[in-house]
Design a protein around this motif. Structure first.
Motif, PDB file in Angstrom:
ATOM      1  N   HIS A 137       0.790  -1.235   0.000  1.00  0.00           N
ATOM      2  CA  HIS A 137       0.000   0.000   0.000  1.00  0.00           C
ATOM      3  C   HIS A 137       0.822   1.285   0.000  1.00  0.00           C
ATOM      4  O   HIS A 137       0.421   2.282   0.585  1.00  0.00           O
ATOM      5  CB  HIS A 137      -1.014  -0.034   1.143  1.00  0.00           C
ATOM      6  N   THR A 138       1.982   1.229  -0.653  1.00  0.00           N
ATOM      7  CA  THR A 138       2.635   2.492  -0.990  1.00  0.00           C
ATOM      8  C   THR A 138       1.896   3.031  -2.219  1.00  0.00           C
ATOM      9  O   THR A 138       1.176   2.281  -2.904  1.00  0.00           O
ATOM     10  CB  THR A 138       4.111   2.284  -1.358  1.00  0.00           C
ATOM     11  N   LEU A 139       2.097   4.311  -2.522  1.00  0.00           N
ATOM     12  CA  LEU A 139       1.423   4.894  -3.686  1.00  0.00           C
ATOM     13  C   LEU A 139       1.762   4.107  -4.954  1.00  0.00           C
ATOM     14  O   LEU A 139       0.898   3.783  -5.762  1.00  0.00           O
ATOM     15  CB  LEU A 139       1.841   6.358  -3.858  1.00  0.00           C
ATOM     16  N   ARG A 140       3.046   3.778  -5.104  1.00  0.00           N
ATOM     17  CA  ARG A 140       3.500   3.128  -6.327  1.00  0.00           C
ATOM     18  C   ARG A 140       2.923   1.712  -6.456  1.00  0.00           C
ATOM     19  O   ARG A 140       2.415   1.298  -7.490  1.00  0.00           O
ATOM     20  CB  ARG A 140       5.027   3.085  -6.319  1.00  0.00           C
ATOM     21  N   ARG A 141       3.020   0.999  -5.337  1.00  0.00           N
ATOM     22  CA  ARG A 141       2.574  -0.395  -5.389  1.00  0.00           C
ATOM     23  C   ARG A 141       1.050  -0.484  -5.575  1.00  0.00           C
ATOM     24  O   ARG A 141       0.545  -1.342  -6.301  1.00  0.00           O
ATOM     25  CB  ARG A 141       3.003  -1.100  -4.102  1.00  0.00           C
ATOM     26  N   ASP A 142       0.306   0.424  -4.956  1.00  0.00           N
ATOM     27  CA  ASP A 142      -1.147   0.416  -5.131  1.00  0.00           C
ATOM     28  C   ASP A 142      -1.517   0.717  -6.580  1.00  0.00           C
ATOM     29  O   ASP A 142      -2.448   0.143  -7.132  1.00  0.00           O
ATOM     30  CB  ASP A 142      -1.810   1.445  -4.195  1.00  0.00           C
ATOM     31  N   SER A 147      -3.799  -1.380 -11.422  1.00  0.00           N
ATOM     32  CA  SER A 147      -3.652  -1.544 -12.861  1.00  0.00           C
ATOM     33  C   SER A 147      -3.804  -3.022 -13.250  1.00  0.00           C
ATOM     34  O   SER A 147      -4.410  -3.354 -14.271  1.00  0.00           O
ATOM     35  CB  SER A 147      -2.288  -1.001 -13.271  1.00  0.00           C
ATOM     36  N   HIS A 148      -3.277  -3.919 -12.416  1.00  0.00           N
ATOM     37  CA  HIS A 148      -3.388  -5.360 -12.708  1.00  0.00           C
ATOM     38  C   HIS A 148      -4.850  -5.759 -12.872  1.00  0.00           C
ATOM     39  O   HIS A 148      -5.196  -6.558 -13.735  1.00  0.00           O
ATOM     40  CB  HIS A 148      -2.759  -6.173 -11.568  1.00  0.00           C
ATOM     41  N   HIS A 149      -5.701  -5.190 -12.048  1.00  0.00           N
ATOM     42  CA  HIS A 149      -7.100  -5.626 -12.077  1.00  0.00           C
ATOM     43  C   HIS A 149      -7.947  -4.845 -13.085  1.00  0.00           C
ATOM     44  O   HIS A 149      -8.814  -5.423 -13.732  1.00  0.00           O
ATOM     45  CB  HIS A 149      -7.724  -5.487 -10.683  1.00  0.00           C
ATOM     46  N   TYR A 150      -7.704  -3.541 -13.189  1.00  0.00           N
ATOM     47  CA  TYR A 150      -8.642  -2.711 -13.950  1.00  0.00           C
ATOM     48  C   TYR A 150      -8.178  -2.383 -15.368  1.00  0.00           C
ATOM     49  O   TYR A 150      -9.016  -2.119 -16.223  1.00  0.00           O
ATOM     50  CB  TYR A 150      -8.944  -1.411 -13.188  1.00  0.00           C
ATOM     51  N   ASP A 151      -6.867  -2.383 -15.588  1.00  0.00           N
ATOM     52  CA  ASP A 151      -6.392  -2.041 -16.935  1.00  0.00           C
ATOM     53  C   ASP A 151      -6.278  -3.296 -17.790  1.00  0.00           C
ATOM     54  O   ASP A 151      -5.195  -3.634 -18.280  1.00  0.00           O
ATOM     55  CB  ASP A 151      -5.050  -1.301 -16.843  1.00  0.00           C
ATOM     56  N   VAL A 152      -7.358  -3.997 -17.949  1.00  0.00           N
ATOM     57  CA  VAL A 152      -7.318  -5.225 -18.736  1.00  0.00           C
ATOM     58  C   VAL A 152      -8.228  -5.111 -19.963  1.00  0.00           C
ATOM     59  O   VAL A 152      -8.551  -6.101 -20.587  1.00  0.00           O
ATOM     60  CB  VAL A 152      -7.697  -6.468 -17.884  1.00  0.00           C
ATOM     61  N   THR A 241      -9.525   7.881  -9.826  1.00  0.00           N
ATOM     62  CA  THR A 241      -9.267   6.457 -10.008  1.00  0.00           C
ATOM     63  C   THR A 241      -7.769   6.294 -10.235  1.00  0.00           C
ATOM     64  O   THR A 241      -7.100   7.241 -10.651  1.00  0.00           O
ATOM     65  CB  THR A 241     -10.041   5.901 -11.221  1.00  0.00           C
ATOM     66  N   LEU A 242      -7.257   5.092  -9.979  1.00  0.00           N
ATOM     67  CA  LEU A 242      -5.844   4.849 -10.289  1.00  0.00           C
ATOM     68  C   LEU A 242      -5.689   4.200 -11.664  1.00  0.00           C
ATOM     69  O   LEU A 242      -4.575   3.954 -12.100  1.00  0.00           O
ATOM     70  CB  LEU A 242      -5.222   3.949  -9.219  1.00  0.00           C
ATOM     71  N   SER A 243      -6.802   3.912 -12.307  1.00  0.00           N
ATOM     72  CA  SER A 243      -6.726   3.199 -13.584  1.00  0.00           C
ATOM     73  C   SER A 243      -6.821   4.171 -14.754  1.00  0.00           C
ATOM     74  O   SER A 243      -7.809   4.898 -14.895  1.00  0.00           O
ATOM     75  CB  SER A 243      -7.853   2.165 -13.646  1.00  0.00           C
ATOM     76  N   ARG A 244      -5.795   4.152 -15.602  1.00  0.00           N
ATOM     77  CA  ARG A 244      -5.795   5.051 -16.764  1.00  0.00           C
ATOM     78  C   ARG A 244      -6.888   4.673 -17.754  1.00  0.00           C
ATOM     79  O   ARG A 244      -7.513   5.528 -18.366  1.00  0.00           O
ATOM     80  CB  ARG A 244      -4.442   4.991 -17.481  1.00  0.00           C
ATOM     81  N   TYR A 337      -4.289 -13.772  -8.115  1.00  0.00           N
ATOM     82  CA  TYR A 337      -4.767 -13.611  -9.491  1.00  0.00           C
ATOM     83  C   TYR A 337      -5.687 -12.419  -9.708  1.00  0.00           C
ATOM     84  O   TYR A 337      -5.822 -11.930 -10.813  1.00  0.00           O
ATOM     85  CB  TYR A 337      -5.545 -14.855  -9.936  1.00  0.00           C
ATOM     86  N   VAL A 338      -6.406 -12.004  -8.662  1.00  0.00           N
ATOM     87  CA  VAL A 338      -7.510 -11.087  -8.915  1.00  0.00           C
ATOM     88  C   VAL A 338      -7.239  -9.695  -8.328  1.00  0.00           C
ATOM     89  O   VAL A 338      -7.097  -8.729  -9.055  1.00  0.00           O
ATOM     90  CB  VAL A 338      -8.835 -11.657  -8.354  1.00  0.00           C
ATOM     91  N   PHE A 339      -7.209  -9.612  -7.007  1.00  0.00           N
ATOM     92  CA  PHE A 339      -6.992  -8.327  -6.343  1.00  0.00           C
ATOM     93  C   PHE A 339      -5.698  -8.383  -5.552  1.00  0.00           C
ATOM     94  O   PHE A 339      -5.729  -8.602  -4.333  1.00  0.00           O
ATOM     95  CB  PHE A 339      -8.138  -8.018  -5.367  1.00  0.00           C
TER      96      PHE A 339
END
Ligand code: SAM
Length: 444
Positions: A137-142, A147-152, A241-244, A337-339
């Motif tokens: 839960h650092t800014l970078r890691r979050d 991105s792993h979950h939402y930028d798909v 949001t964090l997702s581009r 795999y998911v979150f």
């Protein structure tokens, strides 16, 4: 000979899973064994067995599922329900690093090794998130985890979520409950879009939004709530949001609605929002990403962003309390795999931390069954065209999403997890909360 493969497979699985296999099993040579009737566990490739040897229990099964070596024919929910008793609810089997040690120490996996044959150990499938050590839960890691979950791929999410593009629990009408998948005895059955719109409107009513007010939506997804609030309640809104990919589509939807002068969509962490005060803050399906250790900070930040008398609507999945109160991490499959880094807390802890931040918690509505209904609709949308979903997001990811959403639907149905809307107020020193005496203002 063929019949023997499936029978040996059942014995082998029992050895490693430590109990009876609750499903009929079909082996790669099409032989079958195990209890007849009901869904069938299809083992398409013997490599699946190697995966189980390396990771006995849930994660091994999931790795084989993601790789397409395991499948379920028939009702996925029934299969998962039966497996839950056998695999998921048992403490994880011991997992020493090497199959040979596994065999000699525990006498497990002998049959599995023989059946698996001389295959090299398979690597985990690509979709698994690996190499995550260090501070969570650092800014970078979050940013990376989100991105792993939402930028798909927005098209993939559009297939699953439908036109509403809302990725959180919908709000169903009573007539849909229990009858949500067919004809409810002549009564109208709500569509997913209607139930999502009902949820968006419920949130706006709980926040008592009025024209000209400023709303902050943390974790705004594809912008559906800020669009509804600006259109129907006349507010000015900021969505972060964090997702581009989400932000890109959200901005497009805002422009198409002609609301660009009243809605600002930002790629920004909730910790970076600095332009308060707001009249209202919504956080819908976002706090699961915050992390237990950061929750106090999260509550403090949202409190600081509100004007005195401003309201927060926090809509969040909760786990049940456990003897080990520090156990926040999601189950290994969801985490891998998911979150990645998703964490669930019991609702009591969430309420306590909101209160510690200074909020007056005024209303809590559990909408657990609503999430099961919602998830079943998402699974149905995915299953309506699995090949397309696989083309859009990759076959492994499509398989992961189908499994995770079906498993979560069951978890909500069985009361293993819940979801709650918590309405909290930054009540000023005068004690005037601004809340109505009764909750019928939003209950309708
Ligand atoms: C499950 S989605 C819910 C989206 C939306 N509220 C809805 O109901 O459709 C979670 C959202 O939280 C956002 N999110 C997660 N961590 C965040 C953070 N640290 N700061 C801002 N947004 C975050 C994600 O980018 C995503 O938009």
């Amino acid at each position: 000979m063929a019949a023997q493969t499936a029978a040996r497979l059942v014995r082998a699985l029992e050895e490693v899973l430590g109990g009876p296999v609750p499903l009929r099993v079909r082996a790669w040579d099409r032989s079958e064994a195990g209890p007849p009737g009901g869904p069938v566990l299809v083992v398409r490739h013997r490599r699946a067995l190697r995966r189980l040897l390396w990771k006995p229990g849930e994660l091994g099964l999931v790795r084989a599922w993601v790789a397409g070596e395991l499948d379920i024919e028939g009702d996925l929910y029934e299969a998962l329900g039966r497996l839950a008793g056998q695999v998921w609810e048992r403490p994880a089997a011991p997992a020493p690093p090497l199959p040979r040690r596994l065999e000699s120490r525990f006498g497990l996996g002998r049959e599995l090794l023989a059946l698996a044959g001389p295959l090299p150990p398979p690597p985990p499938p690509r979709e698994e998130v690996r190499g995550r050590t260090g501070l969570r839960h650092t800014l970078r890691r979050d940013r990376r985890a989100v991105s792993h979950h939402y930028d798909v791929g927005n098209d993939f999410y559009a297939q699953v979520l439908g036109p509403s593009m809302v990725y959180s629990c919908a709000y169903w009408d009573g007539s849909a409950y229990g009858d949500a998948y067919g004809d409810a005895g002549g009564r109208p059955v709500m569509t997913l879009e209607e139930a999502q719109e009902a949820k968006l409107d419920l949130v706006c009513r709980k926040l008592a939004l009025e024209p000209g007010q400023r709303l902050l939506d943390v974790g705004c997804g594809w912008g559906s709530l800020v669009l509804h609030a600006a259109r129907e309640y006349g507010v000015t809104a900021v969505g972060v949001t964090l997702s581009r990919e989400q932000a890109g589509l959200a901005r497009k939807r805002v422009a198409e609605a002609g609301l660009a002068d009243r809605i600002d969509i930002r790629v920004q962490d909730y910790r970076e929002v600095g332009d308060g005060p707001y009249d209202a803050v919504s956080s819908i399906g976002m706090a699961e990403h915050v992390g237990a250790a950061r929750y106090r900070l999260y509550a403090d930040r949202l409190y600081a962003l509100l004007r005195p008398g401003g309201r927060l609507l926090n809509h969040q999945i909760a786990r049940r309390p456990e003897p080990d109160e520090e156990k926040y991490r999601m189950d290994p499959f969801i985490d891998a795999y998911v979150f990645p880094d998703g964490e669930l807390s019991p609702v009591g802890r969430t309420v306590t931390l909101l209160e510690r931040a200074g909020f007056e918690v005024r209303d809590l509505e559990s909408i657990r069954e609503h999430y099961a209904l919602t998830l079943r609709r998402w699974v149905a949308n995915l299953e309506a065209d699995l090949p397309r979903a696989a083309r859009l997001a990759g076959p492994g990811r499509a398989r992961v999403w189908r499994l995770y959403m079906a498993a979560c639907a069951l978890a909500f149905e069985r009361n293993e997890i819940g979801v709650n809307q918590i309405l909290a107020v930054r009540t000023p020193g005068s004690g005037v909360s601004g809340l109505p005496l009764r909750t019928r203002d939003w209950r309708g």
